[in-house]
Write a protein that holds these residues in place. Sequence first.
Motif, PDB file in Angstrom:
ATOM      1  N   CYS A  17       0.831  -1.203   0.000  1.00 22.40           N
ATOM      2  CA  CYS A  17       0.000   0.000   0.000  1.00 22.40           C
ATOM      3  C   CYS A  17       0.876   1.268   0.000  1.00 22.40           C
ATOM      4  CB  CYS A  17      -0.906   0.010   1.220  1.00 22.40           C
ATOM      5  SG  CYS A  17      -2.008   1.437   1.229  1.00 22.40           S
ATOM      6  N   TYR A  19      -0.626   4.360   0.100  1.00 23.21           N
ATOM      7  CA  TYR A  19      -1.412   5.485   0.629  1.00 23.21           C
ATOM      8  C   TYR A  19      -0.714   6.009   1.886  1.00 23.21           C
ATOM      9  CZ  TYR A  19      -5.428   8.323   1.776  1.00 23.21           C
ATOM     10  OH  TYR A  19      -6.252   9.386   2.039  1.00 23.21           O
ATOM     11  N   HIS A  24      -4.195   2.029   9.323  1.00 28.14           N
ATOM     12  CA  HIS A  24      -4.451   0.584   9.245  1.00 28.14           C
ATOM     13  C   HIS A  24      -3.246  -0.194   8.723  1.00 28.14           C
ATOM     14  CE1 HIS A  24      -8.652   1.554   9.926  1.00 28.14           C
ATOM     15  NE2 HIS A  24      -8.586   2.399   8.916  1.00 28.14           N
ATOM     16  N   LYS A  25      -2.243   0.514   8.235  1.00 27.60           N
ATOM     17  CA  LYS A  25      -1.099  -0.156   7.612  1.00 27.60           C
ATOM     18  C   LYS A  25      -0.410  -1.103   8.605  1.00 27.60           C
ATOM     19  CE  LYS A  25       0.542   2.318   4.381  1.00 27.60           C
ATOM     20  NZ  LYS A  25       1.239   3.262   3.521  1.00 27.60           N
ATOM     21  N   PRO A  42      -8.343  -4.578   0.097  1.00 27.14           N
ATOM     22  CA  PRO A  42      -7.085  -3.920   0.467  1.00 27.14           C
ATOM     23  C   PRO A  42      -6.109  -3.818  -0.716  1.00 27.14           C
ATOM     24  CG  PRO A  42      -7.639  -5.643   2.038  1.00 27.14           C
ATOM     25  CD  PRO A  42      -8.573  -5.801   0.874  1.00 27.14           C
ATOM     26  N   ALA A  43      -5.141  -2.960  -0.550  1.00 26.11           N
ATOM     27  CA  ALA A  43      -4.118  -2.728  -1.577  1.00 26.11           C
ATOM     28  C   ALA A  43      -3.472  -4.015  -2.057  1.00 26.11           C
ATOM     29  CB  ALA A  43      -3.048  -1.795  -1.004  1.00 26.11           C
ATOM     30  N   ARG A  56      -9.848   0.756  -5.173  1.00 26.50           N
ATOM     31  CA  ARG A  56      -9.825  -0.551  -4.519  1.00 26.50           C
ATOM     32  C   ARG A  56     -11.206  -1.218  -4.571  1.00 26.50           C
ATOM     33  NH1 ARG A  56      -4.974   0.532  -3.157  1.00 26.50           N
ATOM     34  NH2 ARG A  56      -4.190   1.902  -1.523  1.00 26.50           N
TER      35      ARG A  56
END
Length: 66
Positions: A17, A19, A24-25, A42-43, A56
């Motif tokens: 990801c 972003y 949330h990572k 998700p990514a 997404r």
Amino acid sequence: MAVNCENYDENLKFCNCTYPGCPHKGNCCSCIRYHLKRKELPACCFPDGVEKTYDRTFDKFIEVYG
Ligand code: SF4
């Protein structure tokens, strides 16, 4: 958001990801809940070139893999 997942460091190794600043990572449970509520994925469900568009949606996933 406090992250106390025992897999946090390992999760980050596999997270593609891009972003910036997402809380949330590395916390995959939280990440997938966040996106599923929005009818998204998700990514890590997308190739890097698609991930960076931040589209997404389920529709995008089907477009890529359908
Ligand atoms: S996929 Fe979404 S929720 Fe997960 S880390 Fe990236 S921006 Fe955050």
